[in-house]
Design a protein around this motif. Structure first.
Motif, PDB file in Angstrom:
ATOM      1  N   SER A 252       2.532   5.430   6.157  1.00 29.57           N
ATOM      2  CA  SER A 252       1.358   4.813   6.737  1.00 29.57           C
ATOM      3  C   SER A 252       0.899   3.643   5.871  1.00 29.57           C
ATOM      4  N   SER A 253       0.629   2.517   6.531  1.00 27.43           N
ATOM      5  CA  SER A 253       0.086   1.360   5.834  1.00 27.43           C
ATOM      6  C   SER A 253      -1.426   1.504   5.738  1.00 27.43           C
ATOM      7  N   GLY A 254      -2.050   0.675   4.910  1.00 25.16           N
ATOM      8  CA  GLY A 254      -3.494   0.768   4.741  1.00 25.16           C
ATOM      9  C   GLY A 254      -4.091  -0.504   4.189  1.00 25.16           C
ATOM     10  N   VAL A 255      -5.407  -0.636   4.358  1.00 27.95           N
ATOM     11  CA  VAL A 255      -6.150  -1.800   3.865  1.00 27.95           C
ATOM     12  C   VAL A 255      -7.430  -1.299   3.208  1.00 27.95           C
ATOM     13  N   TRP A 256      -7.787  -1.901   2.075  1.00 26.56           N
ATOM     14  CA  TRP A 256      -9.020  -1.582   1.369  1.00 26.56           C
ATOM     15  C   TRP A 256      -9.769  -2.880   1.085  1.00 26.56           C
TER      16      TRP A 256
ATOM     17  N   MET B  68     -10.190   0.777   5.262  1.00 28.40           N
ATOM     18  CA  MET B  68     -10.097   0.607   6.711  1.00 28.40           C
ATOM     19  C   MET B  68      -9.424   1.854   7.266  1.00 28.40           C
ATOM     20  N   ARG B  69     -10.118   2.553   8.131  1.00 27.48           N
ATOM     21  CA  ARG B  69      -9.631   3.853   8.581  1.00 27.48           C
ATOM     22  C   ARG B  69      -8.772   3.786   9.836  1.00 27.48           C
ATOM     23  N   LYS B  70      -8.715   2.631  10.500  1.00 26.78           N
ATOM     24  CA  LYS B  70      -7.897   2.512  11.709  1.00 26.78           C
ATOM     25  C   LYS B  70      -6.485   2.059  11.351  1.00 26.78           C
ATOM     26  N   PRO B  71      -5.508   2.327  12.223  1.00 27.54           N
ATOM     27  CA  PRO B  71      -4.141   1.847  11.974  1.00 27.54           C
ATOM     28  C   PRO B  71      -4.109   0.337  11.819  1.00 27.54           C
ATOM     29  N   LEU B  72      -3.248  -0.135  10.948  1.00 29.17           N
ATOM     30  CA  LEU B  72      -3.210  -1.549  10.606  1.00 29.17           C
ATOM     31  C   LEU B  72      -2.565  -2.365  11.717  1.00 29.17           C
ATOM     32  N   SER B  73      -3.313  -3.347  12.213  1.00 31.01           N
ATOM     33  CA  SER B  73      -2.817  -4.352  13.138  1.00 31.01           C
ATOM     34  C   SER B  73      -3.663  -5.598  12.931  1.00 31.01           C
ATOM     35  N   THR B  74      -3.217  -6.715  13.465  1.00 34.46           N
ATOM     36  CA  THR B  74      -3.975  -7.947  13.302  1.00 34.46           C
ATOM     37  C   THR B  74      -5.370  -7.823  13.899  1.00 34.46           C
ATOM     38  N   LEU B  75      -5.467  -7.223  15.084  1.00 35.31           N
ATOM     39  CA  LEU B  75      -6.761  -7.076  15.747  1.00 35.31           C
ATOM     40  C   LEU B  75      -7.671  -6.124  14.970  1.00 35.31           C
TER      41      LEU B  75
ATOM     42  N   GLY C 255      -3.953  -4.908   0.754  1.00 36.45           N
ATOM     43  CA  GLY C 255      -3.146  -4.337   1.823  1.00 36.45           C
ATOM     44  C   GLY C 255      -1.902  -3.663   1.288  1.00 36.45           C
ATOM     45  N   TYR C 256      -1.603  -2.479   1.820  1.00 35.29           N
ATOM     46  CA  TYR C 256      -0.386  -1.754   1.447  1.00 35.29           C
ATOM     47  C   TYR C 256       0.506  -1.617   2.666  1.00 35.29           C
ATOM     48  N   VAL C 257       1.762  -2.050   2.513  1.00 34.70           N
ATOM     49  CA  VAL C 257       2.773  -1.852   3.556  1.00 34.70           C
ATOM     50  C   VAL C 257       3.968  -1.162   2.931  1.00 34.70           C
ATOM     51  N   HIS C 258       4.584  -0.314   3.707  1.00 38.15           N
ATOM     52  CA  HIS C 258       5.704   0.460   3.190  1.00 38.15           C
ATOM     53  C   HIS C 258       6.908  -0.421   2.902  1.00 38.15           C
ATOM     54  N   SER C 259       7.086  -1.466   3.689  1.00 33.26           N
ATOM     55  CA  SER C 259       8.185  -2.404   3.465  1.00 33.26           C
ATOM     56  C   SER C 259       7.812  -3.750   4.057  1.00 33.26           C
ATOM     57  N   LEU C 260       8.428  -4.812   3.527  1.00 36.29           N
ATOM     58  CA  LEU C 260       8.163  -6.157   4.004  1.00 36.29           C
ATOM     59  C   LEU C 260       8.887  -6.402   5.323  1.00 36.29           C
ATOM     60  N   GLY C 261       8.393  -7.370   6.070  1.00 35.35           N
ATOM     61  CA  GLY C 261       9.020  -7.732   7.332  1.00 35.35           C
ATOM     62  C   GLY C 261       8.615  -6.877   8.512  1.00 35.35           C
ATOM     63  N   THR C 262       7.661  -5.983   8.330  1.00 37.76           N
ATOM     64  CA  THR C 262       7.213  -5.111   9.402  1.00 37.76           C
ATOM     65  C   THR C 262       6.038  -5.734  10.154  1.00 37.76           C
ATOM     66  N   GLN C 263       5.641  -5.070  11.230  1.00 36.41           N
ATOM     67  CA  GLN C 263       4.488  -5.556  11.985  1.00 36.41           C
ATOM     68  C   GLN C 263       3.231  -5.513  11.126  1.00 36.41           C
ATOM     69  N   GLU C 264       3.101  -4.492  10.271  1.00 36.85           N
ATOM     70  CA  GLU C 264       1.927  -4.397   9.393  1.00 36.85           C
ATOM     71  C   GLU C 264       1.908  -5.539   8.381  1.00 36.85           C
ATOM     72  N   HIS C 265       3.073  -5.873   7.844  1.00 38.73           N
ATOM     73  CA  HIS C 265       3.157  -7.007   6.908  1.00 38.73           C
ATOM     74  C   HIS C 265       2.746  -8.299   7.601  1.00 38.73           C
ATOM     75  N   ARG C 266       3.209  -8.477   8.836  1.00 36.23           N
ATOM     76  CA  ARG C 266       2.833  -9.672   9.596  1.00 36.23           C
ATOM     77  C   ARG C 266       1.327  -9.725   9.812  1.00 36.23           C
ATOM     78  N   SER C 267       0.720  -8.584  10.132  1.00 34.17           N
ATOM     79  CA  SER C 267      -0.723  -8.548  10.378  1.00 34.17           C
ATOM     80  C   SER C 267      -1.505  -8.998   9.149  1.00 34.17           C
ATOM     81  N   ILE C 268      -1.086  -8.537   7.976  1.00 38.01           N
ATOM     82  CA  ILE C 268      -1.785  -8.925   6.749  1.00 38.01           C
ATOM     83  C   ILE C 268      -1.613 -10.413   6.480  1.00 38.01           C
TER      84      ILE C 268
END
Length: 842
Positions: free
Chosen positions: A207-211, A235-242, A161-174
């Motif tokens: 943009s965050s991403g997951v591989w 993963m081609r969709k925007p990163l979220s927990t769901l 997982g790649y997030v632009h910065s820690l503490g974001t919603q994307e970081h939480r999802s991962i």
């Protein structure tokens, strides 16, 4: 959030004590409870509260929100109030008040600075990141990633997982996903570095991403795995927990499913793949094995994006014509199956990966893509007003809902209608342009309501400086003062002075003001039907709310008091509806309300129309305005951001009740009971209570009140909380005993103790000079020292000369001063024996 109010109050007001469910999972620990939980080995996330600044009060709100989320992971979230009980080490070192601590196994596991846990997403992500620090790896270079792949080969697949910065919603999802799937997959987190280049990511992108790295041996591979790298599925969709959960579920689904039915009769994907597209390839008996290999290869390229089904045409149930070799279904948009004829796998892949863009083009051309790019760019703006201006930059100035007013057409534009509302703005001023969108909203609302007697106009003061400066020689139908503040809204009437709008910069307040300006000030009434219509809701429905009404009763139009009342009515225009009644009908209305002419009847919106306040006609309009405004004042008003300055300008001491947001109907009834009890305080206190303004703040509707409450008392107390502040005799802040029920006799006794000087204050209000934090930051002083010849210099202490102060006093904005006194930030002494807290005004 609420505790049960004392039995006396509930017994008298609610008919018994009923417990309110406390849905908050945030626990306030006593020292003994903290040590008990600590030694039990439970995992805890604890903040040690010493004093509450506005920043800390906002953090506590987010901490409470995170309590429920972290409870799902077995983590207790709470706080310890160090003002009540001391927990050694954590309550004795004030430097730790800017940190929150995670305890694990009876010991401190990690301390986090409050700057890194600023909202619920950052709290949950950082806590889970700390717990999973051994399970979630971090890589920086491609060499590090290769080593991780080599170690995982044949054992575990990798989720990167790649997030632009820690503490974001994307970081939480991962981190939340890693907590669930950590035993099955190896999770890797990256925030930048050379490894991004290997993944084809532009590091400047936000943009965050997951591989998904397929490092275990899979029987579905058509080619053997190389010795160096694991195959990758993005993963081609925007990163979220769901979306991440759905992606992993889809990765685990069968690679290719074989069916013997027509695609139109195949069931849509079932849970948990219900939002997953389906791609159908058709197979013929003579090429069955080749078709299966083709489907498998394509399935790998669509992995994580869609399900692939191979349809065997030899089945009689397959009715699809032979001319089609591909079909697909998009469950999120339609259950219909679309049939195509394509020539290679790349066309299938391109069709599917570009499907969203194709849909956008069908619906609205390229506008959707342009909007997406614009929104992504505006997210980089750190100023919310500037971001709003940027997002709406194309919709502001080209509207046909209002007239572009210039120096040469001002006279004709204003004379075109009976009421003209003009916005004076600057294009480069962010606040002006943000308010412009509200101005357009009001113009659109007026147009939709078919209001044709109001003209909306705007003046660009950057271009038409002579008009905005109200220079002599400009062809102006009325005189107005030069525009020196932006944005400014003026309302022009035929043959009447211009009216200045001084309300909130929002569409709702402006619309209400304009609609009330449509009514004359005062409205001349001559018949009973007109008076009744004036007092009914019909005339205020267009304004969207029920305004206060003031009715002047006089024997004749020639009475001396008529001119005083008319002047007061013009000052109230846009805020209050005023009416004038004379002759015999006025005498009848006065008799019905047991009053003698002349008299002014005030019908506040909060009171029944049959019980107005009767006021004598004063000798001056200013005095009459004061009496009218006092009569309009609710006996127990709710303070909001909009009305707070006007209430503080009354110059009364505040008796301020803070209540929390209701969790259910019981909580709502409890709040209403408290407000009613405070009304009893005002009624029982009689004349003695005239020096106080009894009021209340609903923290659910006005969250800024939490910062005010925390700054007054040094910490956030249990709710409800009653404080006395802004006393005319001093700057002390007093808190009603939290353990005592809020009942009228007890509150009056408490006020008596305050007046007698026997009550200990909880804090002090002092002036805040807004000095720089350190000497080096005093930029104005540095500039003045470098330019000794400047006309206005600062003294070495950072104060201005007396002459400058006199000049500045003329330019003081009374409303701004009022807001400065609305809240306080704690500035505590370090002495341990200080009896009360010291606060500085914002």
């Amino acid at each position: 959030m609420w505790m049960c109010i004392a039995a006396f109050l509930l017994g008298t007001r609610l008919g018994g004590c009923a417990e309110t469910a406390n849905t908050s999972e945030l626990i306030e620990f006593a020292a003994a409870d903290f040590y008990e939980k600590l030694h039990s080995g439970k995992m805890m996330f604890i903040y040690f509260e010493y004093k509450v600044s506005p920043t800390i009060s906002l953090f506590l709100v987010e901490l409470e929100k995170s309590a429920e989320a972290l409870q799902d992971y077995g983590i207790l979230v709470g706080k310890v109030n160090c003002n009540r009980e001391v927990v050694h080490t954590y309550c004795t070192d004030q430097r730790l008040m800017h940190s929150v601590f995670l305890f694990r196994g009876g010991k401190e596991f990690l301390g986090l600075d409050l700057d890194t846990v600023f909202d619920v997403n950052s709290i949950v992500s950082e806590v889970l990141f700390a717990i999973l620090r051994e399970e979630v790896k971090y890589v920086h270079t491609d060499t590090d990633l290769m080593a991780m792949e080599k170690a995982a080969r044949g054992k575990k697949d990798i989720v990167l997982g790649y997030v632009h910065s820690l503490g974001t919603q994307e970081h939480r999802s991962i981190m939340e996903t890693a907590y669930v799937y950590g035993s099955k997959y190896q999770f890797i987190l990256i925030t930048g570095g050379p490894v991004l280049k290997q993944l084809g990511v532009n590091e400047s992108s936000h943009s965050s991403g997951v591989w998904f790295l397929h490092c275990r041996v899979h029987s579905g591979f058509t080619t053997p795995m190389t010795s160096e790298r694991c195959p990758v599925t993005p993963m081609r969709k925007p990163l979220s927990t769901l979306s991440l959960h759905s992606f992993l579920q889809l990765i685990e689904a069968p690679l290719v499913s074989e069916v013997y039915d027509d695609p139109s009769t195949v069931q849509p994907p079932q849970f948990p793949y219900q939002h997953t597209p389906q791609v159908f390839l058709f197979s013929r008996p003579v090429t069955e094995h080749l078709d299966l290999d083709t489907a498998t290869a394509l399935a790998w390229r669509l992995r994580g994006l869609a399900q692939l089904l191979l349809v065997h045409r030899q089945s009689p149930a397959v009715k699809t014509p032979d001319e089609y070799n591909v079909a697909y279904r998009l469950p999120e948009k339609s259950l219909d199956v679309k049939y195509l004829t394509l020539h290679n796998m790349d066309e299938v892949l391109e069709l599917f990966t570009n499907e969203d863009k194709a849909e956008d083009k069908e619906e609205g051309g390229d506008e959707g893509l342009e909007d997406e790019e614009d929104n992504a760019h505006s997210g980089e703006l750190d100023d919310e007003v500037a971001a709003s201006v940027y997002e709406n930059r194309g919709n502001l100035l080209d509207s046909d809902l209002f007239t572009q007013i210039r120096s040469d057409n001002f006279h004709t534009a204003v004379a075109r209608s009976g009421l003209t509302v003009v916005l004076f703005y600057l294009k480069w001023d962010a606040v002006s342009m943000a308010f412009f969108s509200s101005f357009i909203d009001v113009a659109q609302s007026l147009a939709d309501s078919e209001v044709d007697d109001i003209q909306m106009g705007s003046v660009d003061c950057g271009e038409w400086t002579d008009l905005c400066a109200a220079q002599s020689g400009a062809a102006l139908p009325v005189l107005f003062q030069p525009i020196t503040a932006f944005p400014t809204v003026l309302v022009f009437f035929p043959q009447e002075p211009v009216l200045h709008y001084r309300g909130m910069l929002g569409s709702e307040a402006l619309h209400r003001f304009i609609m009330l300006c449509r009514f004359a000030a005062p409205v001349l009434l001559s018949r009973q039907e007109e008076v009744m219509s004036f007092l009914q809701d019909e005339s205020s429905q267009a304004a969207g709310y029920r305004p206060d009404r003031v009715l002047g009763l006089f024997k004749a139009q020639t009475d001396i008091g008529v001119s005083v009342f008319t002047e007061a009515a013009k000052s109230l225009r846009g805020e209050v509806m005023t009416g004038l009644l004379t002759d015999g009908l006025a005498e009848k209305w006065a008799a019905d309300h047991t009053a003698d002419l002349p008299v002014v009847l005030v019908f506040p919106s909060w009171r029944k129309q049959t019980h107005p306040s009767s006021l004598p006609v004063s000798s001056s309009a200013e005095e009459l305005l004061t009496h009218i405004n006092d009569a309009r004042l609710h006996p127990m008003p709710e303070l909001t951001v909009e009305n707070l300055p006007s209430f503080l300008s009354l110059g009364k001491s505040l008796l301020l009740l803070f209540v929390g947001e209701e969790e259910d109907e019981i909580g709502h009834r409890q709040n209403q009971a408290l407000v009613e009890e405070m009304k009893q305080v005002v009624e029982l206190g009689g004349v003695r209570m005239e020096r106080y303004l009894a009021c209340w703040i609903h923290l659910g509707r006005t969250p800024a009140g939490m910062s005010v409450l925390g700054s007054y008392l040094g910490s956030l107390p249990p709710l409800p909380a009653l404080v006395h502040t802004h006393s005319l005799s001093g700057d002390e802040v007093y808190q009603y005993p939290p353990s005592s029920p809020i009942v009228a006799p007890s509150v009056l006794q408490w006020l008596q103790r305050i007046e007698e000087g026997t009550e200990t204050p909880a804090g002090m209000l002092v002036e805040d000079t807004w000095l720089p934090e350190v000497e080096f930051y005093d930029f104005l002083k540095i500039i003045d020292m470098q330019e000794p010849g400047s006309a206005k210099q600062r003294t070495p202490e950072g104060e201005e000369d007396d002459n400058d102060e006199e000049v500045d006093e003329d330019n003081v904005n009374v409303e701004d001063e009022t807001w400065e006194k609305a809240a306080a930030v704690p500035s505590y002494s370090s002495a341990p024996d200080t009896k009360h807290n010291t606060h500085s005004e914002l």
